[in-house]
Design an enzyme around this catalytic site. Structure first.
Site, PDB file in Angstrom:
ATOM      1  N   ARG A  15       7.572   7.972 -18.054  1.00 11.51           N
ATOM      2  CA  ARG A  15       7.706   6.804 -17.269  1.00 11.51           C
ATOM      3  C   ARG A  15       6.623   6.450 -16.414  1.00 11.51           C
ATOM      4  O   ARG A  15       6.495   5.596 -15.598  1.00 11.51           O
ATOM      5  CB  ARG A  15       9.161   6.704 -16.427  1.00 11.51           C
ATOM      6  CG  ARG A  15      10.269   6.586 -17.386  1.00 11.51           C
ATOM      7  CD  ARG A  15      11.489   6.354 -16.582  1.00 11.51           C
ATOM      8  NE  ARG A  15      11.987   7.732 -16.275  1.00 11.51           N
ATOM      9  CZ  ARG A  15      12.779   7.931 -15.323  1.00 11.51           C
ATOM     10  NH1 ARG A  15      13.164   7.033 -14.355  1.00 11.51           N
ATOM     11  NH2 ARG A  15      13.273   9.159 -15.121  1.00 11.51           N
ATOM     12  N   LYS A  22       1.448  13.749 -15.124  1.00 11.82           N
ATOM     13  CA  LYS A  22       2.069  13.254 -13.930  1.00 11.82           C
ATOM     14  C   LYS A  22       1.615  14.052 -12.566  1.00 11.82           C
ATOM     15  O   LYS A  22       1.382  13.230 -11.758  1.00 11.82           O
ATOM     16  CB  LYS A  22       3.680  13.280 -14.348  1.00 11.82           C
ATOM     17  CG  LYS A  22       4.444  12.942 -12.960  1.00 11.82           C
ATOM     18  CD  LYS A  22       5.911  12.356 -13.402  1.00 11.82           C
ATOM     19  CE  LYS A  22       6.751  13.692 -13.720  1.00 11.82           C
ATOM     20  NZ  LYS A  22       8.219  13.399 -13.754  1.00 11.82           N
ATOM     21  N   GLN A  73       3.752  25.244 -22.593  1.00 10.98           N
ATOM     22  CA  GLN A  73       4.933  25.033 -23.240  1.00 10.98           C
ATOM     23  C   GLN A  73       4.692  23.855 -24.344  1.00 10.98           C
ATOM     24  O   GLN A  73       4.599  22.533 -23.852  1.00 10.98           O
ATOM     25  CB  GLN A  73       5.992  24.496 -22.150  1.00 10.98           C
ATOM     26  CG  GLN A  73       7.433  24.339 -22.742  1.00 10.98           C
ATOM     27  CD  GLN A  73       8.459  23.783 -21.779  1.00 10.98           C
ATOM     28  OE1 GLN A  73       8.206  22.894 -21.127  1.00 10.98           O
ATOM     29  NE2 GLN A  73       9.652  23.920 -22.087  1.00 10.98           N
ATOM     30  N   GLU A 152      25.301  19.224 -15.812  1.00 11.52           N
ATOM     31  CA  GLU A 152      24.271  18.135 -15.920  1.00 11.52           C
ATOM     32  C   GLU A 152      25.239  17.027 -15.848  1.00 11.52           C
ATOM     33  O   GLU A 152      26.335  17.076 -16.511  1.00 11.52           O
ATOM     34  CB  GLU A 152      23.504  18.314 -17.270  1.00 11.52           C
ATOM     35  CG  GLU A 152      22.415  19.456 -16.922  1.00 11.52           C
ATOM     36  CD  GLU A 152      21.640  19.263 -15.633  1.00 11.52           C
ATOM     37  OE1 GLU A 152      20.941  18.370 -15.654  1.00 11.52           O
ATOM     38  OE2 GLU A 152      21.859  20.119 -14.709  1.00 11.52           O
ATOM     39  N   ASN A 225       9.230  10.212 -11.196  1.00 13.29           N
ATOM     40  CA  ASN A 225       9.298  10.113 -12.467  1.00 13.29           C
ATOM     41  C   ASN A 225       8.308   8.734 -12.669  1.00 13.29           C
ATOM     42  O   ASN A 225       8.229   8.571 -13.980  1.00 13.29           O
ATOM     43  CB  ASN A 225      10.645   9.921 -13.015  1.00 13.29           C
ATOM     44  CG  ASN A 225      11.431  11.228 -12.737  1.00 13.29           C
ATOM     45  OD1 ASN A 225      10.826  12.364 -13.538  1.00 13.29           O
ATOM     46  ND2 ASN A 225      12.516  11.145 -12.339  1.00 13.29           N
ATOM     47  N   LYS A 349     -26.609   6.421   8.945  1.00 10.33           N
ATOM     48  CA  LYS A 349     -26.277   7.646   8.110  1.00 10.33           C
ATOM     49  C   LYS A 349     -27.329   8.769   8.596  1.00 10.33           C
ATOM     50  O   LYS A 349     -28.422   8.500   8.952  1.00 10.33           O
ATOM     51  CB  LYS A 349     -26.795   7.111   6.693  1.00 10.33           C
ATOM     52  CG  LYS A 349     -26.604   8.380   5.820  1.00 10.33           C
ATOM     53  CD  LYS A 349     -27.543   8.316   4.602  1.00 10.33           C
ATOM     54  CE  LYS A 349     -28.674   9.221   4.888  1.00 10.33           C
ATOM     55  NZ  LYS A 349     -29.744   9.508   3.955  1.00 10.33           N
ATOM     56  N   ASN A 375     -32.699  -0.023  22.618  1.00 11.64           N
ATOM     57  CA  ASN A 375     -32.179  -1.002  22.022  1.00 11.64           C
ATOM     58  C   ASN A 375     -32.588  -1.581  20.757  1.00 11.64           C
ATOM     59  O   ASN A 375     -33.978  -1.590  20.474  1.00 11.64           O
ATOM     60  CB  ASN A 375     -32.155  -2.394  22.913  1.00 11.64           C
ATOM     61  CG  ASN A 375     -31.655  -3.380  22.531  1.00 11.64           C
ATOM     62  OD1 ASN A 375     -30.032  -3.562  22.586  1.00 11.64           O
ATOM     63  ND2 ASN A 375     -31.924  -4.444  22.015  1.00 11.64           N
TER      64      ASN A 375
HETATM   65  C1  UD1 Z   1      17.007  18.830 -13.597  1.00  8.88           C
HETATM   66  C2  UD1 Z   1      18.199  19.844 -13.345  1.00  8.88           C
HETATM   67  C3  UD1 Z   1      19.421  18.906 -12.586  1.00  8.88           C
HETATM   68  C4  UD1 Z   1      18.785  18.723 -11.202  1.00  8.88           C
HETATM   69  C5  UD1 Z   1      17.457  17.971 -11.441  1.00  8.88           C
HETATM   70  C6  UD1 Z   1      16.797  17.623 -10.059  1.00  8.88           C
HETATM   71  C7  UD1 Z   1      18.230  21.345 -15.694  1.00  8.88           C
HETATM   72  C8  UD1 Z   1      19.009  21.297 -16.877  1.00  8.88           C
HETATM   73  N1  UD1 Z   1      18.717  20.044 -14.921  1.00  8.88           N
HETATM   74  O1  UD1 Z   1      17.230  17.875 -14.219  1.00  8.88           O
HETATM   75  O2  UD1 Z   1      20.539  19.775 -12.618  1.00  8.88           O
HETATM   76  O3  UD1 Z   1      19.451  17.860 -10.576  1.00  8.88           O
HETATM   77  O4  UD1 Z   1      16.342  18.674 -12.285  1.00  8.88           O
HETATM   78  O5  UD1 Z   1      15.593  17.221 -10.382  1.00  8.88           O
HETATM   79  O6  UD1 Z   1      17.572  21.796 -15.272  1.00  8.88           O
HETATM   80  N2  UD1 Z   1      10.242  20.561 -17.515  1.00  8.88           N
HETATM   81  C9  UD1 Z   1       9.498  21.290 -18.174  1.00  8.88           C
HETATM   82  N3  UD1 Z   1       9.838  21.521 -19.489  1.00  8.88           N
HETATM   83  C10 UD1 Z   1      10.945  21.050 -20.169  1.00  8.88           C
HETATM   84  C11 UD1 Z   1      11.806  20.355 -19.398  1.00  8.88           C
HETATM   85  C12 UD1 Z   1      11.480  19.809 -18.123  1.00  8.88           C
HETATM   86  O7  UD1 Z   1       8.475  21.658 -17.627  1.00  8.88           O
HETATM   87  O8  UD1 Z   1      11.073  21.401 -21.184  1.00  8.88           O
HETATM   88  C13 UD1 Z   1      10.315  20.007 -16.157  1.00  8.88           C
HETATM   89  C14 UD1 Z   1       9.661  18.568 -16.121  1.00  8.88           C
HETATM   90  O9  UD1 Z   1       8.266  18.443 -15.927  1.00  8.88           O
HETATM   91  C15 UD1 Z   1      10.345  18.311 -14.755  1.00  8.88           C
HETATM   92  C16 UD1 Z   1      11.389  19.430 -14.422  1.00  8.88           C
HETATM   93  O10 UD1 Z   1      11.175  20.319 -15.304  1.00  8.88           O
HETATM   94  O11 UD1 Z   1       9.451  18.426 -13.498  1.00  8.88           O
HETATM   95  C17 UD1 Z   1      12.722  18.749 -14.506  1.00  8.88           C
HETATM   96  O12 UD1 Z   1      12.974  18.199 -15.856  1.00  8.88           O
HETATM   97  P1  UD1 Z   1      13.959  17.092 -16.208  1.00  8.88           P
HETATM   98  O13 UD1 Z   1      14.088  17.242 -17.651  1.00  8.88           O
HETATM   99  O14 UD1 Z   1      13.684  15.943 -15.813  1.00  8.88           O
HETATM  100  O15 UD1 Z   1      15.358  17.689 -15.452  1.00  8.88           O
HETATM  101  P2  UD1 Z   1      16.320  16.804 -15.108  1.00  8.88           P
HETATM  102  O16 UD1 Z   1      17.173  16.114 -16.090  1.00  8.88           O
HETATM  103  O17 UD1 Z   1      15.690  15.525 -13.807  1.00  8.88           O
HETATM  104 CA    CA Z   2      13.716  14.765 -13.584  1.00  7.90          CA
END
Ligand code: UD1
Ligand code: CA
Length: 453
Positions: A15, A22, A73, A152, A225, A349, A375
């Site tokens: 996004r 990001k 990852q 979740e 995001n 400068k 001056n």
């Molecule tokens: C996650 C939490 C949720 C919490 C929220 C807070 C989980 C399952 N859920 O949800 O409980 O309320 O954060 O913002 O943990 N990321 C990775 N690799 C991945 C997936 C995610 O590095 O495979 C990183 C993303 O870059 C991001 C963060 O983890 O910075 C959160 O990932 P996202 O998928 O956005 O989790 P949420 O659905 O926001």
């Molecule tokens: Ca998130």
């Protein structure tokens, strides 16, 4: 104690609609990830592991000076999977703290207590009550108020969605425990992801106490995001900084139009007008006024000095009772001594402007040393560059330089010298004397202006 901090930053950032990862997007001029790295350093992390997915080269390049382990990852299979990628390199006895590269405002003061809990072989969660919990994970507690799970949003039922205590995502636990739990989580859920949050139920099953801590403000756990959310966080951050500075006595004409990208130290009765951007580390004495639209970077400005509107000051020092601008530019290495004045459309400068000296209009003063009570007339230029090298211009005390002169460096104008208007000073000008170029003014009698055909 061994503290290993794992920072998740592998999300696609879809996004943001950006080619850059990001976490490299800036908040107050600094990449989001840098704030998180700084927080990790501030809590004395023994090691910092960053889990990335995209733009690894850009990330490694930007943070090449940091002591960080980069963990790739390749496929984003969820937060639990992401942490698991980093676990391979972790010491079993370490406390592991999980942070997020897109949650930049997290404060060390909120993390310390979490680490203390994890140290005692418990699972520590950072949670917060929100009026609008949105789609964040919900904290499920039993009738004794003990945390038993995180649900979740997409997996939650209607009753669970009513819960207002949410998971910030920040957790801490001993590596040994975390490894065991991460080995046991699956992706049987609404998003078919390996949820880090599932470790809570496993901890409960293993009779490991789960405890929570709240951050001081919701700002700390605000994630980003989209560019809209980034701008919103920027404003919240700036408003908070402005509030702190105002509480310490700074007059900010409009806190909604104030930007500080760094640190500002200031004395009493200082005033910052609208749309000023302060960058790096700036120090103001007492009664310093900065007019609208100025950019001030790494500057020291002493007592009773005024920066008039739309001036740009960079890596410079300004003594007391000075006046700069409007529309002035002080480039790096400029030093204005007490009661000196740099006026509109003047660029300075790498120069020293002596006590009570003035360059009020339309001048360039570069690589110059200017004495006191000088001056510098309108449109005076120090010609400091011969196309290959830069040269110095030295101007003594009480020198008067008429309008539209060029000082071809290297050149010295000695004390009390006067330079006539329009003079090109090729050779040193002696003290006490008037130096002018020989020029002739002629009148062409009867000359007519061309007429339009
Ligand atoms: C996650 C939490 C949720 C919490 C929220 C807070 C989980 C399952 N859920 O949800 O409980 O309320 O954060 O913002 O943990 N990321 C990775 N690799 C991945 C997936 C995610 O590095 O495979 C990183 C993303 O870059 C991001 C963060 O983890 O910075 C959160 O990932 P996202 O998928 O956005 O989790 P949420 O659905 O926001
Ligand atoms: Ca998130």
């Amino acid at each position: 104690m061994n503290l290993e901090t794992v920072i998740l930053a592998a999300g696609k950032g879809t996004r943001m609609y950006s080619n850059r990862p990001k976490v490299l997007h800036g908040l107050s001029g600094k990449p989001m990830l840098e704030y998180v790295l700084d927080a990790a350093v501030a809590i004395n992390s023994t090691a910092i592991h960053v889990v990335y997915g995209h733009g690894g080269d850009l990330l490694k390049q930007r943070f090449s000076d940091r002591d960080v382990t980069w963990v790739c990852q390749t496929e984003q299979k969820g937060t639990g999977h992401a942490v698991a990628q980093a676990m391979l390199g972790l010491n079993d006895n370490s406390v592991v703290l999980v942070l997020y590269g897109d949650v930049p405002m997290i404060k060390p003061s909120s993390l310390g207590p979490l680490i203390d809990i994890a140290q005692k072989n418990k699972l520590a969660l950072l949670t917060i009550e929100l009026d609008e919990p949105g789609a964040l994970g919900r904290i499920i507690r039993d009738d004794k108020n003990k945390i038993v799970a995180i649900r979740e949003y997409k997996d939650a039922d209607a009753a669970e969605r009513q819960i207002t205590e949410i998971n910030t995502g920040v957790v801490a636990a001993k590596a040994k425990l975390l490894k065991q739990w991460l080995n046991r989580i699956d992706n049987n859920n609404a998003q078919q992801e390996y949820y880090l949050t599932d470790i809570v139920q496993l901890a409960v099953a293993d009779h490991i106490p789960v405890e929570s801590i709240n951050p001081q403000t919701a700002l700390e756990i605000q994630g980003v995001n989209s560019k809209l959310e980034l701008a919103e966080l920027e404003r919240m951050h700036q408003q908070q900084q402005a509030r702190t500075l105002m509480q310490q006595g700074l007059t900010i004409v409009d806190p909604a139009r104030f930007d500080l990208h760094g640190q500002l130290d200031f004395g009493r009765d200082c005033k910052v007008d609208i749309n000023v951007i302060i960058q790096g580390h700036c120090k103001f004495g007492d009664n310093v006024k900065v007019g609208p639209g100025c950019i001030v970077r790494n500057a020291q400005i002493d007592d009773d000095s005024v920066i008039e509107p739309f001036s740009i000051i960079e890596d410079s020092q300004i003594g007391s009772h000075c006046s700069v601008g409007p529309y002035a530019r002080l480039r790096p290495g400029s030093s204005l001594l007490q009661s000196s004045k740099i006026g509109n459309f003047v660029e300075v400068k790498n120069s020293i402007i002596g006590v009570n000296s003035k360059a009020n209009h339309l001048s360039y003063v570069g690589d110059a040393q200017v004495g006191k009570d000088v001056n510098i007339g309108a449109g005076v230029i120090t010609c400091n560059y011969d196309g290959a090298n830069k040269h110095k211009t030295i101007i003594g005390d009480n020198v008067h330089i008429g309008s539209d002169c060029q000082l071809v460096a290297p050149v010295t104008v000695s004390d009390n010298a006067t330079i006539g208007a329009g003079t090109t000073v090729y050779n040193d000008a002696p003290e006490n004397e008037l130096t002018v170029n020989k020029k002739e003014q002629i009148v062409l009698a009867g000359w007519k202006r061309p007429q339009k055909n």
